[in-house]
Design a protein around this motif. Sequence first.
Motif, short mmCIF file in Angstrom:
data_model
loop_
_atom_site.label_atom_id
_atom_site.label_comp_id
_atom_site.label_asym_id
_atom_site.label_seq_id
_atom_site.Cartn_x
_atom_site.Cartn_y
_atom_site.Cartn_z
N LEU A 1 0.61 -1.65 0.03
CA LEU A 1 0.03 0.08 -0.24
C LEU A 1 1.05 1.60 0.06
N LYS A 2 0.63 2.32 -0.43
CA LYS A 2 1.64 3.24 -1.26
C LYS A 2 0.97 4.20 -1.60
N ILE A 3 1.39 5.48 -1.27
CA ILE A 3 0.95 7.07 -1.93
C ILE A 3 1.32 6.81 -3.56
N MET A 4 0.19 6.95 -4.40
CA MET A 4 0.36 6.70 -6.12
C MET A 4 0.37 8.22 -6.79
N SER A 5 1.35 9.15 -7.69
CA SER A 5 -0.01 9.99 -8.10
C SER A 5 -0.52 10.48 -8.93
N SER A 6 -0.90 9.40 -9.65
CA SER A 6 -1.53 9.00 -10.64
C SER A 6 -2.07 7.71 -10.97
N GLN A 7 -1.67 6.80 -10.43
CA GLN A 7 -2.35 5.46 -11.08
C GLN A 7 -3.02 4.96 -9.22
N TRP A 8 -4.25 4.26 -9.57
CA TRP A 8 -4.68 4.14 -8.56
C TRP A 8 -4.08 2.02 -8.13
N GLY A 9 -4.01 1.47 -9.21
CA GLY A 9 -3.50 0.09 -8.50
C GLY A 9 -1.98 -0.13 -9.92
N SER A 10 -1.40 -1.19 -9.76
CA SER A 10 -0.46 -1.46 -10.38
C SER A 10 -0.11 -3.36 -10.37
N LEU A 11 0.53 -3.89 -11.13
CA LEU A 11 0.72 -5.57 -10.79
C LEU A 11 2.14 -5.60 -11.13
N SER A 12 3.01 -6.43 -10.82
CA SER A 12 4.33 -6.15 -11.53
C SER A 12 4.91 -7.43 -12.58
N PRO A 13 5.12 -7.81 -13.03
CA PRO A 13 5.70 -9.26 -13.51
C PRO A 13 5.41 -11.10 -12.27
N ASP A 14 6.56 -9.91 -11.38
CA ASP A 14 6.19 -11.82 -10.52
C ASP A 14 5.19 -11.88 -9.91
N GLY A 15 3.99 -11.28 -10.45
CA GLY A 15 3.21 -10.83 -9.71
C GLY A 15 2.50 -10.70 -7.91
#
Length: 261
Positions: free
Chosen positions: A175-189
């Motif tokens: 859980l982090k403070i993101m500038s524009s996105q609301w979420g993301s998923l990296s290639p490692d899951g």
Amino acid sequence: MSLRLFRLRPPPRPVERDTVSLALEGLGEISIQRVRDPRAKRLKLSVDERGARLTLPARASLVSGERFLHQHRHWLAAQLAKLRPADDLPALLRGQTAALPLRGQSLPLHWQEGRYANLAQDDAGLHFQLPARASDATMRRTLRNFYEAQARADVGRWLPKYLPGLPRAPARLRLKIMSSQWGSLSPDGSMALDLALVLGRASAFEYVLVHELCHLIQANHSPAFWREVEARFPAWQDERDYFHAEGRRLKSTLHRLLSAE
């Protein structure tokens, strides 16, 4: 025997940062972060809750950057005006803040002195306990920890419902403070979610979780991806409209609550 000469590549140029001022109608003199980034391909102007940023490629001149700013000054003024803190955005002031946002509601906040810093919720609202000598940084850290715990509790309730049919569970959650996105998923899951989600309505938060989970099936935004989202969360378009209307306000609110300014 032959001797080969190897040409050494020069070390990458560092990113250079400074600030430039620009007068905007209705906003006065504003400060813009100017970044010269060797990786940049073109001039770029961006705005988030931290302010305005001008990115220049390595070969772009300062004059071209200033010209670019003036060409886009009306767009910049409009974007910054949207991010100006409204009078009704809460700030975290010890003993004064009367309510805090959580899951789309404004909950009454009660202050009390105690031996350690703690923020808890019951039927009467929120209760903020702080030692007499606790710093403002401790107060903000306690609020952030509370929001993170609430967000993890929400994800923990929703996740079991959506795991069937997925190739695997997320490897971890941040859980982090993101500038524009609301979420993301990296290639490692590994999944990252914006902490500001817990301030908005719960259904919007749940939609973002579903959106990122569907990237475990389709790592893109193709029609096939949106079919996966639709099957699991039919009302996703309503939540996307909610973010268009309220998203910046949610991010600005979190920034104001947790900022030292």
